[in-house]
Design a protein around this motif. Structure first.
Motif, short mmCIF file in Angstrom:
data_model
loop_
_atom_site.label_atom_id
_atom_site.label_comp_id
_atom_site.label_asym_id
_atom_site.label_seq_id
_atom_site.Cartn_x
_atom_site.Cartn_y
_atom_site.Cartn_z
N ASN A 230 4.22 12.20 1.89
CA ASN A 230 3.61 13.42 2.39
C ASN A 230 3.91 14.54 1.41
N GLU A 231 3.10 14.63 0.34
CA GLU A 231 3.39 15.53 -0.77
C GLU A 231 2.17 16.36 -1.16
N PRO A 232 1.60 17.12 -0.22
CA PRO A 232 0.39 17.88 -0.57
C PRO A 232 0.68 18.93 -1.65
N VAL A 233 -0.18 18.97 -2.66
CA VAL A 233 -0.02 19.97 -3.71
C VAL A 233 -0.56 21.32 -3.23
N ASP B 12 -5.99 25.77 -8.48
CA ASP B 12 -5.50 26.50 -9.65
C ASP B 12 -4.84 25.49 -10.59
N LYS B 13 -4.49 25.94 -11.76
CA LYS B 13 -3.91 25.05 -12.77
C LYS B 13 -2.62 24.39 -12.28
N LYS B 14 -1.78 25.15 -11.60
CA LYS B 14 -0.50 24.62 -11.12
C LYS B 14 -0.73 23.47 -10.12
N SER B 15 -1.67 23.64 -9.18
CA SER B 15 -1.97 22.58 -8.21
C SER B 15 -2.58 21.37 -8.89
N CYS B 16 -3.45 21.61 -9.86
CA CYS B 16 -4.07 20.50 -10.59
C CYS B 16 -3.00 19.68 -11.32
N LEU C 265 1.46 13.63 -9.26
CA LEU C 265 1.52 12.64 -8.16
C LEU C 265 1.00 11.28 -8.64
N GLY C 266 -0.09 11.29 -9.38
CA GLY C 266 -0.64 10.03 -9.91
C GLY C 266 0.30 9.38 -10.89
N ARG C 267 0.87 10.17 -11.76
CA ARG C 267 1.84 9.63 -12.73
C ARG C 267 3.05 9.03 -12.02
N VAL D 50 0.84 -1.19 0.00
CA VAL D 50 0.00 0.00 0.00
C VAL D 50 0.88 1.24 0.00
N GLU D 51 0.47 2.21 -0.80
CA GLU D 51 1.05 3.54 -0.73
C GLU D 51 -0.06 4.50 -0.32
N VAL D 52 0.22 5.31 0.68
CA VAL D 52 -0.70 6.35 1.12
C VAL D 52 -0.05 7.67 0.75
N VAL D 53 -0.76 8.48 -0.02
CA VAL D 53 -0.22 9.75 -0.49
C VAL D 53 -1.08 10.89 0.05
N ASN D 54 -0.48 11.72 0.90
CA ASN D 54 -1.17 12.93 1.32
C ASN D 54 -1.03 13.90 0.15
N ALA D 55 -2.09 13.96 -0.67
CA ALA D 55 -2.05 14.81 -1.86
C ALA D 55 -2.58 16.21 -1.57
N GLY D 56 -3.22 16.39 -0.39
CA GLY D 56 -3.74 17.72 -0.12
C GLY D 56 -4.63 17.81 1.10
N ALA D 57 -4.20 17.24 2.21
CA ALA D 57 -4.96 17.41 3.45
C ALA D 57 -4.74 18.84 3.94
N PHE D 58 -5.63 19.31 4.84
CA PHE D 58 -5.50 20.66 5.39
C PHE D 58 -4.25 20.81 6.25
N SER D 59 -3.61 19.70 6.61
CA SER D 59 -2.36 19.74 7.38
C SER D 59 -1.38 18.77 6.76
N LYS D 60 -0.12 19.07 6.90
CA LYS D 60 0.91 18.13 6.44
C LYS D 60 1.74 17.61 7.60
#
Length: 192
Positions: free
Chosen positions: A147-150, A164-168, A174-176, A121-131
């Motif tokens: 732990n790589e929130p955009v 915004d476009k940059k975060s998207c 991250l998926g790639r 399993v890989e768990v990726v913090n892609a954008g929680a309100f806290s890192k």
């Protein structure tokens, strides 16, 4: 090795030849055999939903029933959605950090089920309100944490663009990256 896709045999060197190699079933025959196998299980017909059709499809692609999933991996991307301030979600954002930590420690339902099927399993913090996450103890060896929130949660899309476009673009990256890691590490089945 040789495997089937539609009515072509693919050999280890990447050569393609029409027909059936060494008595292998056609894709449709394999799919029908898999449908019969699933129908014979002690469960209501169709009760596994989309999982059944995916099993049939994978068996057809592989040319074998039941299909196999060498080196399976589950990747969970976690994040907070700004729209939750509108109280439309079943759970408040406070639950996100707790769930990420529970998955990171291998104690969530998804990690337990993955372990039962020898999937890492890989768990990726892609954008929680806290890192901010506890670094101790370390996750179990079958769970990796990124732990790589955009960004720290998305915005409430009723009031502004969620991202915004940059975060998207960073989220797509991250998926790639997760798919690339899986490919480079010989993962045979990736569930996202």
């Amino acid at each position: 090795g040789v495997f089937m896709k539609d009515s072509y045999a693919f050999e280890g060197g990447g050569h393609v030849k029409p027909g059936i190699a060494h008595g292998m079933s056609t894709r449709r025959e394999t799919e029908e055999k898999t449908e019969r196998m699933l129908g014979g299980l002690a469960k209501p017909p169709g009760s596994l939903g989309r999982l059944e059709s995916l099993c049939v499809q994978l068996a057809g692609i592989q040319g074998q029933c039941p299909p196999v999933a060498p080196r399976p991996r589950v990747v969970v991307f976690a994040g907070d959605h700004g729209i939750t301030v509108e109280k439309i979600s079943a759970y408040p954002s406070a639950v996100t950090l707790s769930m990420i930590e529970t998955m990171r420690m291998g104690k969530a339902a998804v990690t337990v089920l993955a372990r039962q099927h020898a999937a890492d399993v890989e768990v990726v913090n892609a954008g929680a309100f806290s890192k901010d996450f506890d670094k101790k103890p370390d996750p179990p060896k079958d769970v990796r944490f990124y732990n790589e929130p955009v960004q720290l949660g998305t915005k409430n899309f009723l009031k502004a663009d969620a991202m915004d476009k940059k975060s998207c673009e960073a989220a797509i990256a991250l998926g790639r990256a997760a798919a690339r890691r899986a490919k480079d590490e010989g993962v045979g089945l990736l569930a996202i």
